[in-house]
Design a protein around this motif. Structure first.
Motif, PDB file in Angstrom:
ATOM      1  N   THR A  54       1.961   4.705   2.251  1.00  0.00           N
ATOM      2  CA  THR A  54       1.804   4.560   3.695  1.00  0.00           C
ATOM      3  C   THR A  54       1.994   5.904   4.371  1.00  0.00           C
ATOM      4  O   THR A  54       2.559   6.845   3.811  1.00  0.00           O
ATOM      5  CB  THR A  54       2.815   3.550   4.250  1.00  0.00           C
ATOM      6  OG1 THR A  54       4.136   3.995   3.935  1.00  0.00           O
ATOM      7  CG2 THR A  54       2.576   2.168   3.678  1.00  0.00           C
ATOM      8  N   GLY A  55       1.502   6.004   5.605  1.00  0.00           N
ATOM      9  CA  GLY A  55       1.595   7.254   6.338  1.00  0.00           C
ATOM     10  C   GLY A  55       0.565   8.256   5.855  1.00  0.00           C
ATOM     11  O   GLY A  55      -0.513   7.883   5.414  1.00  0.00           O
TER      12      GLY A  55
ATOM     13  N   GLU B 163      -4.847   7.861   6.075  1.00  0.00           N
ATOM     14  CA  GLU B 163      -3.448   7.471   6.026  1.00  0.00           C
ATOM     15  C   GLU B 163      -3.183   6.518   4.850  1.00  0.00           C
ATOM     16  O   GLU B 163      -3.248   6.936   3.717  1.00  0.00           O
ATOM     17  CB  GLU B 163      -3.047   6.821   7.352  1.00  0.00           C
ATOM     18  CG  GLU B 163      -3.170   7.802   8.525  1.00  0.00           C
ATOM     19  CD  GLU B 163      -3.111   7.128   9.889  1.00  0.00           C
ATOM     20  OE1 GLU B 163      -2.872   5.903   9.997  1.00  0.00           O
ATOM     21  OE2 GLU B 163      -3.365   7.821  10.884  1.00  0.00           O
ATOM     22  N   ASP B 164      -2.910   5.232   5.125  1.00  0.00           N
ATOM     23  CA  ASP B 164      -2.433   4.296   4.112  1.00  0.00           C
ATOM     24  C   ASP B 164      -3.452   4.098   2.989  1.00  0.00           C
ATOM     25  O   ASP B 164      -4.651   3.955   3.236  1.00  0.00           O
ATOM     26  CB  ASP B 164      -2.129   2.930   4.739  1.00  0.00           C
ATOM     27  CG  ASP B 164      -1.120   3.019   5.875  1.00  0.00           C
ATOM     28  OD1 ASP B 164      -0.498   4.083   6.028  1.00  0.00           O
ATOM     29  OD2 ASP B 164      -0.948   2.026   6.605  1.00  0.00           O
ATOM     30  N   ALA B 165      -2.933   4.039   1.731  1.00  0.00           N
ATOM     31  CA  ALA B 165      -3.816   3.896   0.576  1.00  0.00           C
ATOM     32  C   ALA B 165      -3.234   2.908  -0.429  1.00  0.00           C
ATOM     33  O   ALA B 165      -2.023   2.884  -0.673  1.00  0.00           O
ATOM     34  CB  ALA B 165      -4.028   5.248  -0.097  1.00  0.00           C
ATOM     35  N   GLU B 166      -4.124   2.100  -1.007  1.00  0.00           N
ATOM     36  CA  GLU B 166      -3.797   1.251  -2.147  1.00  0.00           C
ATOM     37  C   GLU B 166      -4.641   1.727  -3.324  1.00  0.00           C
ATOM     38  O   GLU B 166      -5.853   1.903  -3.196  1.00  0.00           O
ATOM     39  CB  GLU B 166      -4.107  -0.222  -1.857  1.00  0.00           C
ATOM     40  CG  GLU B 166      -3.273  -0.827  -0.757  1.00  0.00           C
ATOM     41  CD  GLU B 166      -3.658  -2.272  -0.488  1.00  0.00           C
ATOM     42  OE1 GLU B 166      -4.484  -2.823  -1.251  1.00  0.00           O
ATOM     43  OE2 GLU B 166      -3.144  -2.850   0.482  1.00  0.00           O
ATOM     44  N   ILE B 167      -3.979   1.925  -4.497  1.00  0.00           N
ATOM     45  CA  ILE B 167      -4.661   2.488  -5.650  1.00  0.00           C
ATOM     46  C   ILE B 167      -4.550   1.521  -6.825  1.00  0.00           C
ATOM     47  O   ILE B 167      -3.457   1.026  -7.133  1.00  0.00           O
ATOM     48  CB  ILE B 167      -4.068   3.859  -6.028  1.00  0.00           C
ATOM     49  CG1 ILE B 167      -4.103   4.802  -4.801  1.00  0.00           C
ATOM     50  CG2 ILE B 167      -4.841   4.477  -7.203  1.00  0.00           C
ATOM     51  CD1 ILE B 167      -3.380   6.113  -5.018  1.00  0.00           C
ATOM     52  N   TYR B 168      -5.697   1.268  -7.457  1.00  0.00           N
ATOM     53  CA  TYR B 168      -5.778   0.339  -8.588  1.00  0.00           C
ATOM     54  C   TYR B 168      -6.264   1.098  -9.815  1.00  0.00           C
ATOM     55  O   TYR B 168      -7.164   1.939  -9.726  1.00  0.00           O
ATOM     56  CB  TYR B 168      -6.754  -0.795  -8.285  1.00  0.00           C
ATOM     57  CG  TYR B 168      -6.356  -1.638  -7.084  1.00  0.00           C
ATOM     58  CD1 TYR B 168      -5.726  -2.869  -7.257  1.00  0.00           C
ATOM     59  CD2 TYR B 168      -6.625  -1.199  -5.792  1.00  0.00           C
ATOM     60  CE1 TYR B 168      -5.369  -3.652  -6.161  1.00  0.00           C
ATOM     61  CE2 TYR B 168      -6.265  -1.957  -4.689  1.00  0.00           C
ATOM     62  CZ  TYR B 168      -5.642  -3.188  -4.875  1.00  0.00           C
ATOM     63  OH  TYR B 168      -5.282  -3.942  -3.790  1.00  0.00           O
ATOM     64  N   LEU B 169      -5.656   0.779 -10.973  1.00  0.00           N
ATOM     65  CA  LEU B 169      -6.066   1.364 -12.237  1.00  0.00           C
ATOM     66  C   LEU B 169      -6.443   0.237 -13.196  1.00  0.00           C
ATOM     67  O   LEU B 169      -5.611  -0.633 -13.490  1.00  0.00           O
ATOM     68  CB  LEU B 169      -4.941   2.216 -12.823  1.00  0.00           C
ATOM     69  CG  LEU B 169      -5.201   2.844 -14.193  1.00  0.00           C
ATOM     70  CD1 LEU B 169      -6.406   3.769 -14.159  1.00  0.00           C
ATOM     71  CD2 LEU B 169      -3.958   3.602 -14.683  1.00  0.00           C
TER      72      LEU B 169
END
Length: 752
Positions: free
Chosen positions: A114-115, A99-105
Motif C-alpha cells: 500500500t502507499g 500506489e497500491d499493488a497486489e502481486i501474484y506468482l
C-alpha cells in the motif's frame, strides 16, 4: 543496504548499489485497463486480447520510475512470463509501486503493498511462498491502483542477494487504432510522391520516399551499424503508425537510415530534405556529405563530389533530445493534455535533383496591389547572372523583363487581378537563367499572388486588418496539423487539401498555423484556395512567467547560444515561406512559451519582413512591438480592454488569438478511449449542447468585434490525441458541425 517495512505482506530491502545483472530481465508484459473476468492471475488464463507493452508502466516524472509504457488511468492489470534456468535460492521481488499493488506468482497472491515508493525495493518472498518459484516458466500477475499524483508499477522476480541493474526500458509510443481515410491508402510506393517545392519547380527530379532501412544505436556510436533492424516508410517518422515502426527515440540513442539511389549522369547533384527532426549527419557512399540542426525547415546538400554514375548509398544519422532549449512545438516525452507524441527523424519528403554548373537556388517574390507589381529576386549559384522572367495569366503572357541575379526584377501587370480569399488569383511565373552567350542554363517555374497586407483605423478609431486596402475581419481556427497516423506528417497531399477546403467552406478566411511548419505544398494550397495564414514559429526552451497583457512583463532568460539557434530557425522559416501570398502575419511566440528578448525578436521580424504584420506573442506577455495585441480566453472569448489604460494598446490591432475549445467526444473516433479526454469548460451532455456552446462563443466574438476586436481564432480544427475540442474528429472521419451550418453561424462576423 536498508530495511523498509511496507504495509501489507513483505519486507523491503533497499539496495543502494545494485550488482551486475545475474538473471534474465523480462520487460515485456500483457496489460489491460479494464477489469478482467475470470482467474486472470493464473497461467491458464487467456490474455491474448490484452495489450502488449514494455515495463514499467506509469507517468514520466514519477520519482524513481523507468517508464516503458505510459499508464494514466486509475487501475491496471499486468501479466508476464519469466523463464528460469534453475529455481532461485533466495527468491525475491524487485518492486517499484505508486500506489497500491497486489502481486501474484504462479496463481497465488504473494504480496500486497500500500502507499507508494520513490525507488525500487527488494521484497524477499515469505517462506511459505518460496516453493512457488520453479525451474522453467513462472507467471507474474500484478494489479495496481492509483489515486493521486504520479503513478508507476514495475515488478521483477530476482535473487535477493543479486539485485540486477535494470536496463533503460524501450519506451513504447501509444498505438491507437485511429487511421485517416488517406492513411488507409498509403503504400510503400505512393507515400508522398508530390513535387515538394511549388514555388521553384524543375521538371526533372527523383523522389526518395518509400522504404529505407533503419537501426537504433547508442548515441555514442558514430559509425553506421553493421546490422539494420528493419524498414521504415519515409517520410513518416519513427513514432508514427504510417512509418511502420512506432518506437520512441531516446536522447541516449541515435536513429540511422539507409537506402540506395541511382544517378544517370555526372552532373551537379542536390540532395534535398524537407524536414528532419532534429539534428542529423548525412553520408553518401561512406563519406560525410553535410548535416543540419533544426527540425522544421528544408535544407539542401550539394553531394556532387560524393556521387557516382550508377548506384549510390545514402546514410542519415539523427539525434533528437526533445527537451531543453530544442524547438519542438507540442512534442513531448510524456504525452498528456495539450502535449503530444514525440516526432523523431525524417518527417517530410527526401528528394534529389540534378542541375547545371549554374542554377537558381532560391526566389524571393514580393508584390504590390496598388501598382500591380511583382518583384522577384533570384539567388543563383555559379557564373551565369542574367535572368529572363515571364508572367502569365493562364496561357496569356501579361508581363516580362530581364534582370540580374541577386537584384530585384520588377514586372508590372496592367489591370492586375488581386489575390484575396474571395478571389485567390495566381499568376504563373517562368524564369530562365542565361549564361554570357545568352544560352539557357536553368529554367524554373513559380507563381505569385498580387496582394498588399496592412492595417487601418475604422470610423470608431479601432485598428483593423486590411488586405489590398480593404478592411477584413480575420476569422480562423487554431490549426495544429497533427494526424493520428502520420503525427506531424499529413498522410497525403489530398488529406491537407481536404482540410483547407473544408475550413474555407465552413466560413473561415484565415488559419492560425499553430507552432508547426507544414510541408511547402500546404501553403501552395492555401494560396490556391484562398485562405490567409497566421504562421507561428515553433516553440521550445524556457518560458517566461505568464502575466498575459498586464503591464511590466518579464522575459525568460536564455543563454546566447540558444537564442542564436532560436533566431536561426526563425529566419529559416521566414526564408522558406515568405513568397506565399496566403501568409499575412508572423507569430514569433505563443503565450509565454519560450518568450525571451521579446523586443529584440519583434524588431528583427518587423525589419526582416516589412510586407507582413507581426503578432509578437499570441496570448503571451504583451510588449509594445509589432502590430497586434492578442489575448487568449477559454472557453468563451473575451479581451482585457481595461489593461490598455494609458494608451498601452494604442497603435496595435486587438484580437482574441484563442478561444472556444469546446469538447465533444465521438465514440469510436477517440485516440485513446481510456484516457482523460477533455475540452475547455468541461464536456457537454449532448451534441445539441455542444453546438450551442460553439454558437454562443461566435455570438460573443461578434459583440467583441463591435468593441474593436479585429480577429478571432477558434480552438480548433480537429481533435488531437486527448484533446477532443476539434470541429472534426482526429481521424477526420466525423464532422461535428457541418461546414454549411458553421458558415451560416459565422456570417455575422463579416457584416457592417
Amino acid at each position: 543496504m536498508c530495511l523498509q517495512k511496507g504495509r501489507g505482506i513483505g519486507l523491503a530491502l533497499c539496495v543502494a548499489l545494485p550488482v551486475a545483472l545475474s538473471a534474465q530481465i523480462v520487460d515485456q508484459w500483457r496489460y489491460t485497463l479494464e477489469a478482467p473476468q475470470g482467474p486472470w492471475q493464473t497461467a491458464a488464463y487467456d490474455d491474448a486480447s490484452w495489450k502488449k507493452g514494455n515495463g514499467g508502466f506509469g507517468t514520466v516524472g514519477t520519482p524513481g520510475a523507468r517508464v516503458g509504457t505510459v499508464w494514466r488511468t486509475k487501475t491496471i492489470w499486468l501479466r508476464k512470463r519469466v523463464p528460469l534456468a534453475a529455481a532461485l535460492k533466495k527468491p525475491a521481488l524487485l518492486v517499484h509501486h505508486d500506489e497500491d499493488a497486489e502481486i501474484y506468482l504462479n496463481g497465488q497472491r504473494v504480496m500486497a503493498l500500500t502507499g507508494y515508493r520513490t525507488d525500487y525495493g527488494v521484497f524477499p518472498l515469505a517462506d511459505e511462498h518460496r516453493a512457488l518459484v520453479k525451474q522453467g516458466e513462472n507467471l507474474l500477475a500484478v494489479f495496481c491502483k492509483q489515486e493521486v499524483g504520479g503513478q508507476f508499477i514495475d515488478v521483477h522476480l530476482i535473487e535477493a542477494d543479486q539485485v540486477p541493474v535494470l536496463p533503460t526500458p524501450e519506451r513504447e509510443v501509444f498505438r491507437s487504432d485511429l487511421i485517416t481515410p488517406w492513411g488507409e491508402k498509403v503504400t510503400d510506393q505512393n507515400a508522398w510522391q508530390s513535387y515538394p517545392r511549388p514555388q521553384l519547380q524543375r521538371k526533372q527530379w527523383q523522389n526518395l520516399n518509400g522504404l529505407w532501412e533503419y537501426a537504433i544505436t547508442p548515441v555514442a556510436q558514430r559509425e553506421p551499424p553493421k546490422q539494420w533492424q528493419g524498414r521504415i516508410r519515409v517520410p513518416f517518422c519513427l513514432e508514427s503508425k504510417l512509418g511502420g515502426v512506432q518506437k520512441a527515440l531516446r536522447k541516449d540513442q541515435a536513429l540511422w537510415y539507409r537506402r540506395t539511389f541511382t544517378v544517370a549522369a555526372a552532373e551537379r547533384t542536390l540532395l534535398n530534405f524537407e524536414a528532419v527532426d532534429y539534428r542529423c549527419q548525412v553520408m553518401v557512399n561512406g563519406k560525410q556529405a553535410g548535416g543540419h540542426r533544426g527540425g522544421n525547415t528544408p535544407f539542401t546538400l550539394d553531394i556532387t563530389d560524393r556521387v557516382r554514375v550508377g548506384e549510390n548509398e545514402v546514410v542519415v544519422r539523427v539525434e533528437d533530445e526533445q527537451e531543453g532549449f530544442q524547438l519542438r512545438g507540442k512534442q513531448t516525452l510524456d504525452p498528456r493534455g495539450i502535449w503530444y507524441t514525440q516526432v523523431s527523424g525524417i518527417w517530410q519528403t527526401v528528394w534529389l535533383e540534378q542541375v547545371g554548373a549554374s542554377y537558381i537556388r532560391n526566389l524571393l517574390i514580393r508584390t504590390d496591389a496598388a501598382t500591380g507589381a511583382i518583384k522577384i529576386t533570384a539567388a543563383v549559384e555559379g557564373g551565369a547572372q542574367a535572368l529572363a522572367v515571364r508572367v502569365k495569366d493562364g496561357d496569356r503572357q501579361v508581363a516580362n523583363s530581364v534582370g540580374r541575379a541577386g537584384q530585384e526584377v520588377l514586372l508590372t501587370v496592367a489591370n492586375a487581378k488581386l489575390w484575396s480569399p474571395r478571389s485567390p488569383h495566381l499568376y504563373a511565373l517562368e524564369l530562365d537563367l542565361l549564361d554570357d552567350g545568352g544560352r539557357v542554363v536553368d529554367s524554373v517555374a513559380s507563381y505569385a499572388g498580387i496582394r498588399t497586407v496592412g492595417k487601418a483605423k475604422d470610423a470608431q478609431g479601432h485598428l483593423r486588418f486590411t488586405l489590398n486596402g480593404e478592411t477584413l475581419f480575420h476569422w480562423g481556427p487554431l490549426d495544429q496539423g497533427w494526424w493520428p497516423d502520420g503525427l506531424l506528417t499529413p498522410p497525403s497531399e489530398e488529406a491537407m487539401v481536404f482540410e483547407i477546403d473544408w475550413l474555407k467552406r465552413a466560413g473561415f478566411n484565415m488559419i492560425r498555423k499553430h507552432i508547426k511548419v507544414e510541408p511547402r505544398l500546404y501553403y501552395y494550397h492555401c494560396d490556391r484556395l484562398g485562405i490567409m495564414v497566421w504562421q507561428d514559429h515553433v516553440s521550445g526552451g524556457k518560458g517566461a512567467k505568464w502575466t498575459f497583457l498586464k503591464p511590466d512583463p518579464v522575459d525568460a532568460e536564455w543563454p546566447d547560444e540558444h537564442h542564436v539557434q532560436f533566431m536561426l530557425e526563425l529566419a529559416r522559416m521566414i526564408n522558406t515561406l515568405e513568397s506565399h501570398p496566403s501568409i499575412v502575419c508572423w507569430v514569433p511566440f505563443n503565450e509565454a512559451w519560450g518568450q525571451h528578448r521579446t523586443l529584440e525578436v519583434g524588431k528583427w521580424v518587423v525589419q526582416r519582413d516589412p510586407t507582413r504584420l507581426v503578432n509578437i506573442a499570441s496570448g503571451g506577455n504583451f510588449w509594445p512591438v509589432g502590430d497586434v495585441v492578442d489575448a487568449h480566453r477559454y472557453p468563451h472569448p473575451g479581451f482585457p480592454f481595461d489593461q490598455g489604460q494609458g494608451g498601452r494598446f494604442d497603435g496595435f490591432i486587438k484580437v482574441v488569438g484563442e478561444f472556444g475549445g469546446h469538447g465533444y467526444p465521438v465514440k469510436g473516433h477517440l485516440w485513446d478511449a481510456d484516457r482523460d479526454n477533455w475540452g475547455y469548460g468541461g464536456l457537454p451532455k449532448s451534441e445539441e449542447e455542444y453546438k450551442e456552446r460553439v454558437a454562443t462563443s461566435i455570438r460573443m466574438l461578434n459583440e467583441l468585434r463591435t468593441q474593436g476586436i479585429a480577429g478571432g481564432v477558434y480552438t480548433q480544427t480537429t481533435d488531437v490525441e486527448g484533446e477532443i475540442n476539434g470541429l472534426i474528429t482526429y481521424d477526420r472521419k466525423k464532422i461535428k458541425i457541418p461546414a454549411e451550418q458553421l458558415a451560416e453561424l459565422t456570417r455575422v462576423l463579416f457584416g457592417k
